[in-house]
Design a protein around this motif. Sequence first.
Motif, short mmCIF file in Angstrom:
data_model
loop_
_atom_site.label_atom_id
_atom_site.label_comp_id
_atom_site.label_asym_id
_atom_site.label_seq_id
_atom_site.Cartn_x
_atom_site.Cartn_y
_atom_site.Cartn_z
N THR A 490 4.21 3.36 -0.51
CA THR A 490 4.79 3.63 -1.72
C THR A 490 4.75 2.61 -2.66
N SER A 491 4.75 2.12 -3.08
CA SER A 491 4.09 0.91 -4.83
C SER A 491 4.04 1.53 -5.55
N LEU A 492 5.30 0.59 -6.66
CA LEU A 492 5.53 0.80 -8.02
C LEU A 492 4.23 0.00 -8.65
N GLY A 493 4.16 0.22 -9.48
CA GLY A 493 2.66 0.43 -10.29
C GLY A 493 3.16 -1.24 -11.34
N ALA A 494 2.06 -1.80 -11.98
CA ALA A 494 2.62 -3.17 -12.61
C ALA A 494 1.18 -3.26 -13.90
N GLU A 495 1.79 -4.24 -14.40
CA GLU A 495 0.49 -3.80 -15.64
C GLU A 495 -0.28 -6.07 -15.26
N PRO A 496 -1.68 -5.46 -15.08
CA PRO A 496 -2.40 -6.26 -14.92
C PRO A 496 -2.32 -7.93 -15.25
N GLY A 497 -2.82 -9.09 -14.63
CA GLY A 497 -2.32 -10.50 -14.70
C GLY A 497 -3.73 -11.35 -14.18
N SER A 498 -3.45 -12.04 -14.45
CA SER A 498 -4.73 -13.37 -14.17
C SER A 498 -3.82 -14.57 -13.23
N GLU A 499 -2.34 -14.10 -12.11
CA GLU A 499 -1.78 -14.93 -11.56
C GLU A 499 -0.76 -14.72 -10.61
N TRP A 500 -1.37 -14.45 -9.22
CA TRP A 500 -0.29 -13.84 -8.54
C TRP A 500 0.12 -13.92 -7.63
N ALA A 501 0.99 -14.12 -6.22
CA ALA A 501 0.50 -14.48 -5.29
C ALA A 501 1.81 -13.55 -4.24
N LEU A 502 1.02 -13.61 -2.67
CA LEU A 502 2.17 -12.75 -1.80
C LEU A 502 2.13 -12.78 -0.75
N ALA A 503 2.86 -12.94 -0.08
CA ALA A 503 3.44 -13.66 1.30
C ALA A 503 3.67 -12.25 2.81
N GLY A 504 3.00 -12.19 4.00
CA GLY A 504 3.23 -11.65 4.55
C GLY A 504 1.60 -11.11 4.80
N GLY A 505 0.75 -11.46 4.74
CA GLY A 505 -0.34 -10.97 5.53
C GLY A 505 -0.67 -11.21 6.61
N SER A 506 -1.23 -10.63 7.36
CA SER A 506 -1.18 -11.15 9.20
C SER A 506 -2.23 -10.15 9.70
N THR A 507 -3.31 -11.17 10.38
CA THR A 507 -4.12 -9.87 11.03
C THR A 507 -3.35 -10.24 12.95
N GLY A 508 -2.35 -10.51 12.47
CA GLY A 508 -2.08 -10.39 14.95
C GLY A 508 -1.32 -9.31 14.84
N GLY A 509 -2.48 -8.64 15.48
CA GLY A 509 -2.05 -7.10 15.92
C GLY A 509 -2.09 -5.94 15.14
N ARG A 510 -2.80 -6.23 14.30
CA ARG A 510 -2.59 -5.78 12.30
C ARG A 510 -3.85 -5.34 11.67
N SER A 511 -4.41 -4.62 11.08
CA SER A 511 -5.52 -4.71 10.02
C SER A 511 -5.37 -4.81 9.08
N ALA A 512 -5.59 -5.91 7.89
CA ALA A 512 -4.95 -5.59 6.43
C ALA A 512 -5.43 -5.82 5.59
N ARG A 513 -5.71 -5.67 4.93
CA ARG A 513 -6.96 -5.51 3.48
C ARG A 513 -6.45 -5.44 2.05
N LEU A 514 -7.21 -6.73 1.34
CA LEU A 514 -6.86 -7.25 0.13
C LEU A 514 -7.66 -6.05 -1.19
#
Length: 636
Positions: A490-514
């Motif tokens: 589940t995700s809450l929507g947001a207003e589009p913007g021009s600067e973002w940051a995200l922690a938690g990305g990993s490919t150690g035993g996971r498939s991750a896609r942005l």
Amino acid sequence: MSDDRWQPGPDDDPWYDEPGQDGPEATQDGGSGAWGSQSWSSEAGQHAWVPEGAEQDQWDPHATGDLGGGGVAGSGDAWDARSWEQDAQQPWSDGDDAGWEQRSWGVEGELWDSEDATLPPTPFEVIAPHLKGNNGKVTGRRRSGALILIPSLVFVLLAGLAVAEPLVLPPAEQVAAAVPQEAASAGLWYCPAVAGEGEESSLAIAPAGDQASRVTVVRHTPEGPVSGSPADLDPGTQLDLPLENPEPLSVRWSGGPSVVTWRVSGEESAAASCVAGPSPTWYLAGLDTAAGAQSTLHLFNPFPSDAVARVVFTTPEGQVTLVRTDNILVRAGESARLNLGEFQPEVADLGVIVEVQAGRLVAQGEVTNDPIEGETGAKGRTLVPAAPAPSDFWAFGYARVDDNSSSRLSIQNPSEREAAVEVRVSSPAASGSLLGEVSVPAGGTAGIDLADVSEDAEFGVAVDVVNDVPVVVARMAALRTDDGREGVATSLGAEPGSEWALAGGSTGGRSARLGLYNPGIETISVAVDAGPGTPEDWGDVAVEPNARVQLELSDVAPDQEAIPLRISSDGPVLPELRSIAEGSPLGSWTALAAPAASWAGPETRPPIRRDPALPSVPLVSAEGSGEPAIDPAQGG
């Protein structure tokens, strides 16, 4: 025009001393010294002093007769509603004879020119009460220093005589301009959810800018807050911190900003960005208590005083208020968990409004799906972020619909009016199921299935309000793989913007896609920084209008535990990360990146104004001598 009518003067002298002198052409519209377009009501269609073809003796600005097109919206001898109070029988009356109605003179809510203007000492016929004069304001010849407003004016109406009372205009209130301020140099993130028995949880922390960040994790235990050792993080790095105890947390940062994601793994996995701060009201959509689903509301009070909240429910049938949830007490430094099925059982598309009555709170939802026999739906666990306010636009960087997976929207309307929304998706199908507007009842919720709406299996979604009634929107995705693994996100929507940051990305035993979604009408150039190993072409990713681009984190490193993400663009986009475990269980989750506003704070602040009624406060001398220094500017 007759000499007994007042006419505006030339540019250098807007008032004539003698009313018999002629001014510029009275039918002229606009220009200094001419009658302006506001001379007569726009409803009456009159924008000139005397209509062409009308004799002077046929036209009376006080009359509602039809000669010369002089009909107005008022009744009897009243002026129309734009010039005078509607239906007033006295042109100077605003209902209590206290003075001129505010829009009778000047424009934009102003009355007379504030610069010591006086009216020429002439009979009433000479003064046109709808006169604009220069620059859209009534102006006059400067006389003494005081502002004298209509000490005694007599207007002869067709119905008789009336006398205006004197009106003294108070000085205009000076509105101080907002003060620019730098981006915040310290801040806090709050993580309300806790791990269950037999589950493991962790924090992912990453700098959001080009500066190093110092972070400190605070555990909120029953005995009080316990701070850990500070850690210094360089840009492009990520700290993954396992958590030993199931306690709500807060994370302090200073120097450069950092972003934080809380994750839980076990039989079911979930993740969500932590919350940037408290709010007086929280809105949650996408909760569920039907067909084996269980929803929990987390209320976290990391502050030194107790808090009290009122919890209101929104359902497909409308708003529900309960005495049992009118006063929920959350002690200082503690958190409360509410099983929403006890208050609203068997409700799909359940929404919650948390109204903080006292103190401060942070809210977050949680849904565990375990469909009962005979019911469809994926099994899994998901965190539901809360919104501090409804909005008229929401966007999502990820939704998936195929033979094994489904996505839907849950829309909450907290207002007292029905809302109407339109849904757009990237790569829309030629014959999609979303046709026309979707109505959301006042105080209620509505669900929208996203099946057959896009040509792509994964796509972006935008929700537009079309009738000025803001809403809250959450997207739920039920994911299944060919080998039978399943999960929810589940995700809450947001207003589009021009600067973002995200922690938690990993490919150690996971498939991750942005996923990068551009709901706008122009192509956007996006730069994605994933730390060391970022592909060169990620520095300029073109996202076309109403299109979505997806980037595989395995292109950065195929087996890397920590991959922080920073996203910047030359236009508004919406980035969202989808992560799936490669083993069993599926362990799926999605997380929206944190916008820059969540760590930088507002660009301006209100000015600091001293109350003159307060006593002066001595300032300490700048030399540090201990001698008090009085600041004259502060009235000391």
